[in-house]
Design a protein around this motif. Sequence first.
Motif, PDB file in Angstrom:
ATOM      1  N   LEU A 135       0.828  -1.203   0.000  1.00 26.82           N
ATOM      2  CA  LEU A 135       0.000   0.000   0.000  1.00 26.82           C
ATOM      3  C   LEU A 135       0.864   1.255   0.000  1.00 26.82           C
ATOM      4  CD1 LEU A 135      -2.794   1.428   0.358  1.00 26.82           C
ATOM      5  CD2 LEU A 135      -2.283   1.382   2.808  1.00 26.82           C
ATOM      6  N   VAL A 136       1.849   1.296   0.885  1.00 27.30           N
ATOM      7  CA  VAL A 136       2.705   2.479   0.978  1.00 27.30           C
ATOM      8  C   VAL A 136       3.470   2.687  -0.321  1.00 27.30           C
ATOM      9  CG1 VAL A 136       4.730   3.448   2.142  1.00 27.30           C
ATOM     10  CG2 VAL A 136       2.900   2.398   3.482  1.00 27.30           C
ATOM     11  N   ALA A 137       3.985   1.603  -0.893  1.00 26.97           N
ATOM     12  CA  ALA A 137       4.698   1.722  -2.169  1.00 26.97           C
ATOM     13  C   ALA A 137       3.773   2.240  -3.264  1.00 26.97           C
ATOM     14  CB  ALA A 137       5.287   0.368  -2.566  1.00 26.97           C
ATOM     15  N   ASP A 138       2.539   1.746  -3.305  1.00 25.04           N
ATOM     16  CA  ASP A 138       1.585   2.194  -4.312  1.00 25.04           C
ATOM     17  C   ASP A 138       1.245   3.674  -4.120  1.00 25.04           C
ATOM     18  OD1 ASP A 138       1.555  -0.362  -5.317  1.00 25.04           O
ATOM     19  OD2 ASP A 138      -0.455  -0.863  -4.597  1.00 25.04           O
ATOM     20  N   ALA A 139       1.043   4.079  -2.862  1.00 19.35           N
ATOM     21  CA  ALA A 139       0.696   5.474  -2.590  1.00 19.35           C
ATOM     22  C   ALA A 139       1.862   6.400  -2.938  1.00 19.35           C
ATOM     23  CB  ALA A 139       0.291   5.635  -1.129  1.00 19.35           C
ATOM     24  N   ARG A 140       3.071   5.975  -2.626  1.00 17.03           N
ATOM     25  CA  ARG A 140       4.236   6.806  -2.957  1.00 17.03           C
ATOM     26  C   ARG A 140       4.441   6.879  -4.461  1.00 17.03           C
ATOM     27  NH1 ARG A 140       8.337   4.607   1.821  1.00 17.03           N
ATOM     28  NH2 ARG A 140       7.414   5.874   3.511  1.00 17.03           N
ATOM     29  N   ARG A 141       4.167   5.781  -5.156  1.00 12.64           N
ATOM     30  CA  ARG A 141       4.244   5.812  -6.616  1.00 12.64           C
ATOM     31  C   ARG A 141       3.225   6.789  -7.179  1.00 12.64           C
ATOM     32  NH1 ARG A 141       2.618   0.515  -8.372  1.00 12.64           N
ATOM     33  NH2 ARG A 141       0.541   1.385  -8.090  1.00 12.64           N
ATOM     34  N   ALA A 142       2.016   6.754  -6.622  1.00 14.57           N
ATOM     35  CA  ALA A 142       0.980   7.687  -7.074  1.00 14.57           C
ATOM     36  C   ALA A 142       1.455   9.127  -6.901  1.00 14.57           C
ATOM     37  CB  ALA A 142      -0.314   7.448  -6.301  1.00 14.57           C
ATOM     38  N   ARG A 143       2.028   9.417  -5.747  1.00 13.95           N
ATOM     39  CA  ARG A 143       2.520  10.779  -5.494  1.00 13.95           C
ATOM     40  C   ARG A 143       3.638  11.135  -6.460  1.00 13.95           C
ATOM     41  NH1 ARG A 143       3.221  14.980  -5.800  1.00 13.95           N
ATOM     42  NH2 ARG A 143       3.605  16.670  -4.316  1.00 13.95           N
ATOM     43  N   ALA A 144       4.525  10.187  -6.734  1.00 12.15           N
ATOM     44  CA  ALA A 144       5.640  10.456  -7.640  1.00 12.15           C
ATOM     45  C   ALA A 144       5.152  10.780  -9.051  1.00 12.15           C
ATOM     46  CB  ALA A 144       6.595   9.265  -7.669  1.00 12.15           C
TER      47      ALA A 144
END
Length: 293
Positions: A216-225
Motif C-alpha cells: 500500500l505504501v509503495a503504491d501510494a508513494r508511486r501515485a505521489r511520484a
Amino acid sequence: MSDPNRSDPNVNAAIPAVPAGHARSLLFVPATRPERFAKALDSGADCIIIDLEDAVAEGSKDAARALLARHLPQLDAAQRARTMVRINAAGMPWHAADLALLREWAGRGVAVMLPKSEDPAALRCAARALGEAARIVALVESLAGLDAADALAREPQVVRLAFGHLDFQLDLGMRASAEEPELAFARNALVAASRRAQLPAPIDGVTTDTGNAERLVADARRARAFGFGGKLCIHPAQVADVNEALGHSEAERAWAARVLEEAARRGGEVFSLDGRMVDLPVIRAARAVLAAG
C-alpha cells in the motif's frame, strides 16, 4: 508507516470537510451496508464513496438505492461535503434511477463518481440530469476513456479524474507486475490531462491486498511520484498510510510558511532561504503546500 491495529485517539474527533476535488484518501463502502457509513466517515478518510456499482450485485441494485435514499437525509452539511456516490455507468439499466435519486443531493454537496467515463456526451447527459451544482469525478477505466481524458477533464462539472487501473488492464488485456511500470503511460496521461484542464491532481486506483501495508505504501508513494493527489481505498486500515504518503509533513508545512513569510517581507524580490534560491515558482509551491493542508 501506520499500524492498522493501533487505535487512533483522533479518529472520533471532528474531521474537517474536504471536498472531493482535494481529497487524498477516498474510502469505498457498499451502499448495501449502511451500518458502515458512519464508521467510514469516522475513519480519517478525507472522503467516502458510497458504491452503487461494483460492490452491489445486480439483483440488489434497487434495494441498495433505497437504502441510500433513507441514509442521505441523515448527513449534515459537513458530512455531505465528504461524501461521494459511485453510480452505475451510462447505458446500464440502473443509471437513470441513480441520477434521479442524486439530483437533490448533488445540489446539496454530495459528489458523484461516474464509472466507465469515456464519452463526453454521456457525461454531459449525466451532468444535466444531476443539475448545475453537481460535482462529478470521471473514473477512467478503459482505453477509450484514456483517449478522451482531455475532453472529459474539460467538462465544466468535472472536478477531478480518477484511474480505475484494474478495469483498464482488463480492457487492454494487460497483466501488470507489482510495481505496474506497464501503466506508466496511462498515469502520465491522466496527470497531464488534469493539468491541462487546471483540475486538481487525479485520483489513483485501489490496492487490493488489504493485508500488505508495504505494498500500500509503495503504491501510494508511486501515485505521489507520478503527480496524483488522491488514492482510492477499500479498507479503513489503508487510510492513514495514504494520507501520509499523499500529504505534506509538518516540516514541509513549516518550510512553506517560512517561505511565504519571508516573501511577503521581501516584497516580491528573489531571496535565499536555508541556502536555496526562492523565486516565484518556489513561492507558488509553498502556497500549494499550505493550501493542501
